[in-house]
Scaffold this motif. Structure first.
Motif, mmCIF file in Angstrom:
data_model
loop_
_atom_site.group_PDB
_atom_site.id
_atom_site.type_symbol
_atom_site.label_atom_id
_atom_site.label_comp_id
_atom_site.label_asym_id
_atom_site.label_seq_id
_atom_site.Cartn_x
_atom_site.Cartn_y
_atom_site.Cartn_z
ATOM 1 N N ALA A 76 0.981 -1.466 0.372
ATOM 2 C CA ALA A 76 -0.252 -0.079 0.099
ATOM 3 C C ALA A 76 1.116 1.146 -0.169
ATOM 4 O O ALA A 76 0.532 2.463 -1.088
ATOM 5 N N ALA A 77 1.926 1.775 0.903
ATOM 6 C CA ALA A 77 2.979 2.702 0.804
ATOM 7 C C ALA A 77 3.566 2.443 -0.740
ATOM 8 O O ALA A 77 3.586 3.396 -1.279
ATOM 9 N N MET A 78 3.889 1.436 -1.535
ATOM 10 C CA MET A 78 4.681 1.464 -2.970
ATOM 11 C C MET A 78 3.637 2.266 -3.651
ATOM 12 O O MET A 78 3.778 2.504 -4.791
ATOM 13 N N ALA A 79 2.122 1.308 -2.848
ATOM 14 C CA ALA A 79 1.234 1.836 -4.335
ATOM 15 C C ALA A 79 0.991 3.820 -4.225
ATOM 16 O O ALA A 79 1.264 4.365 -5.144
ATOM 17 N N ALA A 80 0.791 4.213 -3.253
ATOM 18 C CA ALA A 80 0.810 5.751 -3.099
ATOM 19 C C ALA A 80 1.699 6.215 -3.358
ATOM 20 O O ALA A 80 1.589 7.744 -3.903
ATOM 21 N N GLN A 81 3.268 5.637 -3.314
ATOM 22 C CA GLN A 81 4.811 6.405 -3.535
ATOM 23 C C GLN A 81 3.983 6.556 -5.800
ATOM 24 O O GLN A 81 5.073 7.808 -5.952
ATOM 25 N N ALA A 82 3.792 5.065 -6.296
ATOM 26 C CA ALA A 82 4.009 4.316 -7.564
ATOM 27 C C ALA A 82 3.129 6.180 -7.776
ATOM 28 O O ALA A 82 3.781 6.401 -8.686
ATOM 29 N N VAL A 83 2.494 6.943 -7.594
ATOM 30 C CA VAL A 83 1.112 7.908 -8.603
ATOM 31 C C VAL A 83 1.918 9.386 -8.182
ATOM 32 O O VAL A 83 1.612 10.086 -8.590
ATOM 33 N N GLU A 84 3.534 8.934 -7.430
ATOM 34 C CA GLU A 84 3.137 10.876 -6.692
ATOM 35 C C GLU A 84 4.632 10.571 -7.565
ATOM 36 O O GLU A 84 5.074 10.181 -9.066
ATOM 37 N N GLU A 85 4.602 12.442 -7.871
ATOM 38 C CA GLU A 85 5.841 12.664 -8.721
ATOM 39 C C GLU A 85 7.076 11.335 -8.822
ATOM 40 O O GLU A 85 8.020 11.703 -7.097
ATOM 41 N N GLY A 86 8.027 11.226 -9.753
ATOM 42 C CA GLY A 86 9.198 10.350 -9.974
ATOM 43 C C GLY A 86 8.556 9.082 -9.329
ATOM 44 O O GLY A 86 9.826 8.116 -9.460
ATOM 45 N N GLY A 87 7.415 8.956 -8.645
ATOM 46 C CA GLY A 87 6.746 7.529 -8.859
ATOM 47 C C GLY A 87 6.549 6.794 -9.575
ATOM 48 O O GLY A 87 7.146 7.187 -10.968
ATOM 49 N N SER A 88 7.694 5.129 -9.806
ATOM 50 C CA SER A 88 6.993 3.808 -10.691
ATOM 51 C C SER A 88 5.541 4.294 -12.152
ATOM 52 O O SER A 88 5.338 4.499 -12.962
ATOM 53 N N SER A 89 4.380 5.084 -11.778
ATOM 54 C CA SER A 89 2.872 4.819 -11.652
ATOM 55 C C SER A 89 3.383 6.284 -13.031
ATOM 56 O O SER A 89 3.210 5.782 -13.935
ATOM 57 N N TYR A 90 4.167 7.769 -12.038
ATOM 58 C CA TYR A 90 3.941 8.698 -12.487
ATOM 59 C C TYR A 90 4.947 9.000 -13.621
ATOM 60 O O TYR A 90 4.559 9.790 -14.807
ATOM 61 N N SER A 91 5.822 8.307 -13.683
ATOM 62 C CA SER A 91 6.936 8.449 -14.308
ATOM 63 C C SER A 91 6.729 7.204 -15.868
ATOM 64 O O SER A 91 7.158 7.930 -16.780
ATOM 65 N N ASP A 92 6.212 6.701 -15.356
ATOM 66 C CA ASP A 92 5.211 5.958 -16.866
ATOM 67 C C ASP A 92 4.503 6.474 -18.041
ATOM 68 O O ASP A 92 3.943 6.453 -18.412
ATOM 69 N N PHE A 93 3.427 7.465 -16.728
ATOM 70 C CA PHE A 93 2.166 8.200 -17.319
ATOM 71 C C PHE A 93 3.670 8.858 -18.281
ATOM 72 O O PHE A 93 2.600 9.460 -19.677
ATOM 73 N N ASP A 94 4.296 9.374 -17.746
ATOM 74 C CA ASP A 94 5.113 10.882 -18.408
ATOM 75 C C ASP A 94 5.844 10.329 -19.635
ATOM 76 O O ASP A 94 5.482 10.583 -21.091
ATOM 77 N N ASP A 95 5.915 8.938 -19.724
ATOM 78 C CA ASP A 95 6.732 8.179 -20.864
ATOM 79 C C ASP A 95 5.626 7.889 -22.186
ATOM 80 O O ASP A 95 5.314 7.965 -23.334
ATOM 81 N N LEU A 96 4.150 7.868 -21.341
ATOM 82 C CA LEU A 96 3.520 6.983 -21.936
ATOM 83 C C LEU A 96 2.630 8.636 -23.235
ATOM 84 O O LEU A 96 2.233 8.761 -24.143
ATOM 85 N N ILE A 97 2.840 9.871 -22.631
ATOM 86 C CA ILE A 97 1.967 11.292 -23.173
ATOM 87 C C ILE A 97 3.061 11.509 -23.772
ATOM 88 O O ILE A 97 2.989 11.434 -25.044
ATOM 89 N N GLY A 98 4.952 10.832 -23.578
ATOM 90 C CA GLY A 98 5.641 12.036 -24.424
ATOM 91 C C GLY A 98 5.712 11.179 -25.659
ATOM 92 O O GLY A 98 5.581 11.532 -26.847
ATOM 93 N N GLU A 99 5.255 9.246 -25.129
ATOM 94 C CA GLU A 99 4.991 8.801 -26.973
ATOM 95 C C GLU A 99 3.942 9.098 -27.341
ATOM 96 O O GLU A 99 3.915 9.559 -29.005
ATOM 97 N N ILE A 100 3.149 9.501 -26.787
ATOM 98 C CA ILE A 100 1.912 10.057 -28.398
ATOM 99 C C ILE A 100 1.655 11.489 -28.584
ATOM 100 O O ILE A 100 1.588 11.705 -29.537
#
Length: 479
Positions: A448-472
């Motif tokens: 749960a702590a990892m999930a919360a961190q993942a969506v924060e700036e610099g987290g794994s999901s936040y960064s992957d979303f940045d990559d997705l936007i860049g590719e589009i």
């Protein structure tokens, strides 16, 4: 809201007409809008009011707005569906699956001309469409030259298993276990634990799933509502060994600015106040989602199992509309469990319940949304899969992540059979009582702590979303 660092994108979202598919896609639209991009939700007349209410709550919170556009659902004559049947929840709530599911999926294929007209008018940069609309890849990529992203509502583990089934050994009987070949863990399944089309029992669904797999290979890629730390081995396997393009951007409910509003209502205060009177980790929450509808005999076994477990519980019971019959309740059950148990008949604010400190376990059908909500709240699971990919999610929970215990269901609900009170009691006590349950709780709270961190700036999901936007954006600039 983070400012957009490149071209503002216009993303068209086309969710499948079922609550479990629509809600996470709305959250994904919220994520794009929160980053300063335009989002438009495509839906049908009877689904539009609930979507509009959710969108309005989001629009009240951020400067960028999400729009909705309505296309007409096929008529009774075209689709062979009853009046008002524009959502899968309508079918499942009335136990009409065998009769109407194929008709419903056929009806969605008739939406293609309207969707194409809308894309011609809106000229979006990308289409995010549910995996149940495989024809939308051709509509987007071949006709308009824009990328189509798939949202399928599953995790990397389940998708990896399904992609590896063709390499697995053949078995003689539906109940015989086989080893899934090629994946990182030793996972055993039976054919009766696979999604319907993988069992090759329904010709129409087999064809649909074949089209979905082909569409996936031709699409721009797949959006996953999960976070890397939950299933890292399978995120890597799916992208590297299987060679699929994919982005993990979840849990999307944590990253959405609309978080919390979807669970507020005028009738939710009683259960939350009731939970306020309970000790931390002392209550098990029971809910089987929006598409599971147990009969009276099974409901009675659940009641007996909960009572004999001795645990405090909050139980959401879903029944057919307009059915006041309470014969499933053992005589005197509510009197004997007064103060220890609370039954909610109908809707419940699930996320808020799971996040309450009194909740120590979740008896669930292992739908992916419910599984992620439990993990995000740090609540271990009692796994009772029923259909679709839920047996695969159970394997992830109980054998890979080790954050839950199985009730012991051996086959999908379509085959009938009743789970007995003794099984239910034993599984509930495994999670709620003793060192094994405490170890599960420790692991899931770390996740749960990892999930919360993942969506924060610099987290794994936040960064992957940045990559997705860049590719589009790169794809859009090349057109």
């Amino acid at each position: 809201m983070m400012k957009n660092n490149g071209k503002q994108l216009h993303i068209l979202f086309f969710p499948f007409m079922a609550q479990g598919h629509t809600i996470p896609m709305l959250d994904i639209a919220n994520l794009f809008a929160s980053r300063g991009h335009r989002a438009t939700i495509v839906t049908t007349p009877l689904n539009e009011p609930s979507i509009r209410r959710s969108v309005e709550k989001f629009n009240d919170r951020v400067s960028s707005e999400i729009a909705t556009r309505v296309i007409n659902f096929p008529t009774l004559e075209e689709a062979g569906l009853p009046e008002g049947c524009e959502n899968m929840d309508f079918i499942t709530s009335r136990n009409l699956c065998d009769e109407l599911v194929p008709n419903f999926f056929r009806a969605t294929t008739l939406l293609r001309p309207q969707l194409e007209s809308l894309m011609e008018e809106c000229k979006p940069d990308c289409l995010v469409a549910d995996s149940f609309f495989p024809w939308s890849t051709a509509a987007a990529a071949e006709k308009f030259g824009i990328p189509r992203l798939i949202f399928n509502g599953m995790g990397f583990f389940a998708m990896s298993v399904l992609a590896s089934l063709s390499a697995s050994e053949k078995v003689c009987s539906d109940g015989e276990e086989f080893l899934v070949q090629g994946i990182p863990d030793r996972i055993f399944l039976t054919r009766r634990q696979l999604p319907e089309a993988e069992r090759e029992e329904d010709e129409f669904l087999v064809g649909l799933f074949g089209e979905m797999k082909e569409s996936e290979s031709k699409s721009f890629g797949v959006i996953f509502n999960c976070f890397y730390e939950l299933e890292p081995t399978y995120a890597d396997y799916y992208r590297n060994q299987l060679g699929r393009r994919a982005w993990h951007i979840g849990p999307v409910s944590l990253g959405s600015s609309n978080r919390g509003s979807k669970n507020r209502g005028n009738d939710d205060q009683e259960c939350l106040k009731w939970l306020d009177t309970k000790d931390p980790d002392s209550v098990i929450y029971i809910c089987f989602g929006s598409m599971v509808n147990f009969g009276a005999a099974q409901l009675k076994e659940i009641a007996e199992g909960l009572e004999s477990s001795g645990q405090h519980f909050i139980w959401v019971v879903r029944k057919n509309p307009g059915d006041p019959n309470e014969d499933w309740l053992p005589e005197g059950f509510e009197e004997r469990t007064a103060g220890r148990g609370l039954i909610i008949r109908g809707w419940a604010p699930q996320v808020r319940i799971l996040e309450h400190e009194a909740i120590g376990g979740f008896l669930t059908h292992c739908g992916w949304n419910s599984t992620l909500e439990a993990v995000s709240a740090g609540v271990p699971l009692v796994a009772w899969p029923v259909q679709a990919e839920q047996f695969l999610n159970e394997k992830l929970v109980t054998e890979v992540a080790k954050i839950g215990a199985s009730v012991g269901v051996k086959e999908g609900a379509v085959y009938g059979g009743i789970v007995g009170r003794e099984q239910i009691e034993k599984a509930v006590r495994r999670v709620m009582v003793g060192e094994e349950g405490e170890e599960m709780r420790r692991r899931v709270k770390e996740l749960a702590a990892m999930a919360a961190q993942a969506v924060e700036e610099g987290g794994s999901s936040y960064s992957d979303f940045d990559d997705l936007i860049g590719e589009i954006q790169s794809e859009s600039c090349c057109r």
